[in-house]
Design a protein around this motif. Structure first.
Motif, PDB file in Angstrom:
ATOM      1  N   ARG A 118      31.570 -22.608  -7.056  1.00 54.30           N
ATOM      2  CA  ARG A 118      30.978 -22.401  -8.384  1.00 54.30           C
ATOM      3  C   ARG A 118      30.087 -23.585  -8.740  1.00 54.30           C
ATOM      4  O   ARG A 118      30.080 -24.072  -9.863  1.00 54.30           O
ATOM      5  CB  ARG A 118      32.076 -22.252  -9.436  1.00 54.30           C
ATOM      6  N   SER A 143      33.476 -22.603 -16.075  1.00 57.62           N
ATOM      7  CA  SER A 143      33.413 -21.599 -15.003  1.00 57.62           C
ATOM      8  C   SER A 143      32.404 -21.994 -13.933  1.00 57.62           C
ATOM      9  O   SER A 143      32.353 -21.389 -12.870  1.00 57.62           O
ATOM     10  CB  SER A 143      33.059 -20.232 -15.583  1.00 57.62           C
ATOM     11  N   SER A 144      31.583 -23.001 -14.211  1.00 52.03           N
ATOM     12  CA  SER A 144      30.667 -23.521 -13.190  1.00 52.03           C
ATOM     13  C   SER A 144      30.417 -25.005 -13.472  1.00 52.03           C
ATOM     14  O   SER A 144      30.765 -25.498 -14.555  1.00 52.03           O
ATOM     15  CB  SER A 144      29.361 -22.734 -13.197  1.00 52.03           C
ATOM     16  N   ASP A 163      16.932 -11.480  -8.915  1.00 52.12           N
ATOM     17  CA  ASP A 163      17.767 -10.458  -9.554  1.00 52.12           C
ATOM     18  C   ASP A 163      19.064 -10.267  -8.771  1.00 52.12           C
ATOM     19  O   ASP A 163      20.140 -10.137  -9.347  1.00 52.12           O
ATOM     20  CB  ASP A 163      17.015  -9.117  -9.626  1.00 52.12           C
ATOM     21  N   GLU A 216      21.420 -13.073  -9.449  1.00 52.96           N
ATOM     22  CA  GLU A 216      22.118 -12.902 -10.734  1.00 52.96           C
ATOM     23  C   GLU A 216      23.218 -11.853 -10.609  1.00 52.96           C
ATOM     24  O   GLU A 216      24.313 -12.028 -11.128  1.00 52.96           O
ATOM     25  CB  GLU A 216      21.126 -12.520 -11.838  1.00 52.96           C
ATOM     26  N   GLU A 217      22.903 -10.772  -9.898  1.00 51.79           N
ATOM     27  CA  GLU A 217      23.904  -9.714  -9.725  1.00 51.79           C
ATOM     28  C   GLU A 217      25.106 -10.231  -8.941  1.00 51.79           C
ATOM     29  O   GLU A 217      26.254  -9.955  -9.270  1.00 51.79           O
ATOM     30  CB  GLU A 217      23.268  -8.524  -8.991  1.00 51.79           C
ATOM     31  N   LYS A 222      26.178 -13.295  -8.863  1.00 50.52           N
ATOM     32  CA  LYS A 222      26.981 -14.149  -9.752  1.00 50.52           C
ATOM     33  C   LYS A 222      27.823 -13.289 -10.695  1.00 50.52           C
ATOM     34  O   LYS A 222      28.978 -13.599 -10.959  1.00 50.52           O
ATOM     35  CB  LYS A 222      26.055 -15.057 -10.570  1.00 50.52           C
ATOM     36  N   LYS A 223      27.203 -12.208 -11.159  1.00 51.11           N
ATOM     37  CA  LYS A 223      27.880 -11.350 -12.133  1.00 51.11           C
ATOM     38  C   LYS A 223      29.118 -10.684 -11.518  1.00 51.11           C
ATOM     39  O   LYS A 223      30.206 -10.746 -12.086  1.00 51.11           O
ATOM     40  CB  LYS A 223      26.897 -10.283 -12.625  1.00 51.11           C
ATOM     41  N   ILE A 224      28.947 -10.107 -10.336  1.00 45.91           N
ATOM     42  CA  ILE A 224      30.084  -9.358  -9.762  1.00 45.91           C
ATOM     43  C   ILE A 224      31.179 -10.282  -9.218  1.00 45.91           C
ATOM     44  O   ILE A 224      32.314  -9.879  -9.041  1.00 45.91           O
ATOM     45  CB  ILE A 224      29.652  -8.363  -8.656  1.00 45.91           C
ATOM     46  N   SER A 225      30.809 -11.544  -8.959  1.00 50.53           N
ATOM     47  CA  SER A 225      31.786 -12.446  -8.332  1.00 50.53           C
ATOM     48  C   SER A 225      32.384 -13.421  -9.343  1.00 50.53           C
ATOM     49  O   SER A 225      33.128 -14.327  -8.966  1.00 50.53           O
ATOM     50  CB  SER A 225      31.099 -13.231  -7.215  1.00 50.53           C
ATOM     51  N   GLY A 226      32.049 -13.257 -10.597  1.00 51.62           N
ATOM     52  CA  GLY A 226      32.571 -14.180 -11.611  1.00 51.62           C
ATOM     53  C   GLY A 226      31.937 -15.549 -11.502  1.00 51.62           C
ATOM     54  O   GLY A 226      32.582 -16.567 -11.731  1.00 51.62           O
ATOM     55  N   GLY A 227      30.673 -15.591 -11.103  1.00 48.84           N
ATOM     56  CA  GLY A 227      29.919 -16.854 -11.138  1.00 48.84           C
ATOM     57  C   GLY A 227      29.841 -17.601  -9.809  1.00 48.84           C
ATOM     58  O   GLY A 227      29.587 -18.804  -9.808  1.00 48.84           O
TER      59      GLY A 227
END
Lengths: 395, 87
Positions: A218, A298-299, B40, B43-44, B46-51
């Protein structure tokens, strides 16, 4: 295990063979010397119904001579009779178990398989440290090769010989002092082997500061090749002052607005690289500084560093951290059993012997100098040949 | 449910390549997103993996894995067999 008794006499070749067979399998026995016509011979005849030598008893059951013993083993009945089937139900026996799937371990696997040794490779991954870099320019026969392709070639070579592999398995415990070595994985599966080759390599040295574990993946990374590209637009701190750290800074200069290099010592890498890095207005260098903590929910949001000279602390706002402060040998599992040097590397002799009989080590986990793929592969070959020699001498 | 596997990779990352080769060897279909060049997709990811800021990120059925762990990926792939049986 049931008690094994072997009636034998001097100068009888099958008696000697039966004894070596048992020794090789790690089965302990009581040997009783017999002279023809003696009272012991009479006793043997009574118990086994035969007067020829050798005669073997497992528990109270006579099983015959050497060839009967070999037949029992071939039919899988020997361990049953010994009671091992219950004790170690389904515990497979190998000639050599190799822990580690990098160039040392895989080279050992090829050499062991070519000696017709029953071989198992247990490893968390395939490729080991080779996978940390994108391409390799110094492996003989390849002036430039993509590492993923090289690793695939290593694995294909091992597969050609039908070596069993347990990939994704982590070893939890090792029992190395007995004749048979026992390897137990985190999943609770156990494997027995006559010899063990440790080829576990090295891992990146962690910073050991608060926030590091929680934020790994992260914003904290140990693989610049893999993850630096994700830090585009981020301010980044590179921890370390050697060549690897300088290379990371150099790569980041293309994508990051600000790069901090934080090192406990002065910068020690190649001068050409140092000049390139130091002349960039994006780069700020903190030498003789240590990191105190990594901040972020979180990061990664920042780090706190402390000057070794003045004790003054400083906060740096960063969204990425690349850790390049050296490597640690993966020798924890055997640390109490085999001899290691000050840095934790397993000490081996020129034939990859550790101090423990039947246990060998090779590659970057050992004290052998020059951590190179070709050196590791060579050491792996040596370890396998030494394991073979050891097994032959036990016969 | 034919394209259930998504893999987010950086072209310069050996683990990403190894993961893709593993999937190819298994004969399963997957969609590969280049997160170095496609913002994009980054970003996706990061979104699906919790960052996650680590590659590869692999999404199989409903599971999202950060990093290439062959054992875990192999296990995750078993959901494909189950779903094809249901079909």
């Amino acid at each position: 295990m049931a008690k094994v008794i072997i009636y034998s006499t001097d100068g009888c070749p099958f008696c000697a063979k039966a004894k070596s067979f048992l020794t090789e399998k790690g089965i302990s026995y009581d040997g009783i010397e017999v002279q023809s016509g003696s009272s012991v011979w009479e006793e043997m005849k009574k118990k086994t119904g035969s007067g020829s030598l050798p005669q073997i008893l497992i528990g109270d059951e006579p099983v015959g001579g050497y060839s009967d013993l070999v037949n029992l083993e071939a039919g899988g009945e020997l361990s049953q009779k010994l009671g091992l089937a219950e004790e170690g139900k389904g515990v497979p026996l190998y000639d050599v178990i190799i822990i580690g799937g990098g160039p040392a371990g895989l080279s050992a696997a090829v050499y062991a398989a070519r000696k017709i040794l029953k071989t198992l490779v247990v490893s968390k991954d395939i490729g080991g440290q080779v996978a940390w870099t994108y391409d390799v320019d110094n492996y003989l026969g390849f002036s430039q090769v993509d590492t993923a392709d090289l690793i695939a070639k290593f694995e294909d070579h091992v597969e050609k010989y039908g070596v069993e592999k347990l990939v994704g398995a982590e070893v939890k415990a090792l029992e190395l002092t007995g004749k048979l070595k026992k390897v137990t994985t985190v999943d609770g599966d156990s494997y027995l082997s006559k010899t063990l080759i440790i080829a576990t390599g090295k891992r990146p040295r962690p910073l050991n500061v608060p926030g590091e574990k929680e934020l790994t993946g992260r914003g904290v990374t140990y693989c610049s090749t893999c993850d630096a590209a994700l830090f585009e637009g981020f301010d980044v701190a590179v921890m370390g002052g050697g060549n690897s750290a300088l290379e990371s800074v150099f790569d980041l200069m293309k994508v990051s607005p600000k790069i901090y290099m934080v090192s406990l010592t002065s910068v020690t890498g190649d001068e050409i690289l140092q000049d390139k890095v130091m002349s960039s207005p994006k780069v700020e260098i903190f030498t003789e500084y240590k990191i105190l903590r990594i901040e972020g929910e979180s990061s990664v949001e920042g780090i706190e560093i402390e000057s070794l000279k003045t004790g003054k602390t400083k906060k740096l706002s960063v969204q990425g951290i690349i850790v390049e402060i050296g490597l640690l040998p993966n020798s924890e599992l055997v640390m109490d059993i085999v001899e290691t040097n000050r840095t934790g590397e397993i000490i081996v002799d020129s034939r990859c012997h550790t101090g423990v009989s039947g246990v060998f080590a090779c590659g970057d986990v050992t004290n052998v100098p020059y951590k190179q793929i070709i050196v590791a592969a060579g050491e792996g070959a040596k370890a396998a040949l030494s394991a073979y020699d050891y097994i032959i001498k036990q016969r | 449910m034919s394209k259930q596997i998504k893999i987010y990779t950086n072209p310069g990352c050996p683990y990403c390549k190894m993961a893709k080769e593993f999937l190819l060897k298994k004969g399963v279909e997957f969609i590969d997103y280049d997160v170095k060049n496609d913002k994009d997709a980054r970003e996706e990811m990061k979104k699906i993996s919790g960052g996650a800021l680590r590659v590869p990120v692999i999404s199989v059925c409903n599971e999202v894995m950060v990093g290439f762990d062959r054992g875990r990926l192999e296990q995750a792939l078993s959901c494909l067999e189950q779903s094809s049986k249901i079909e």
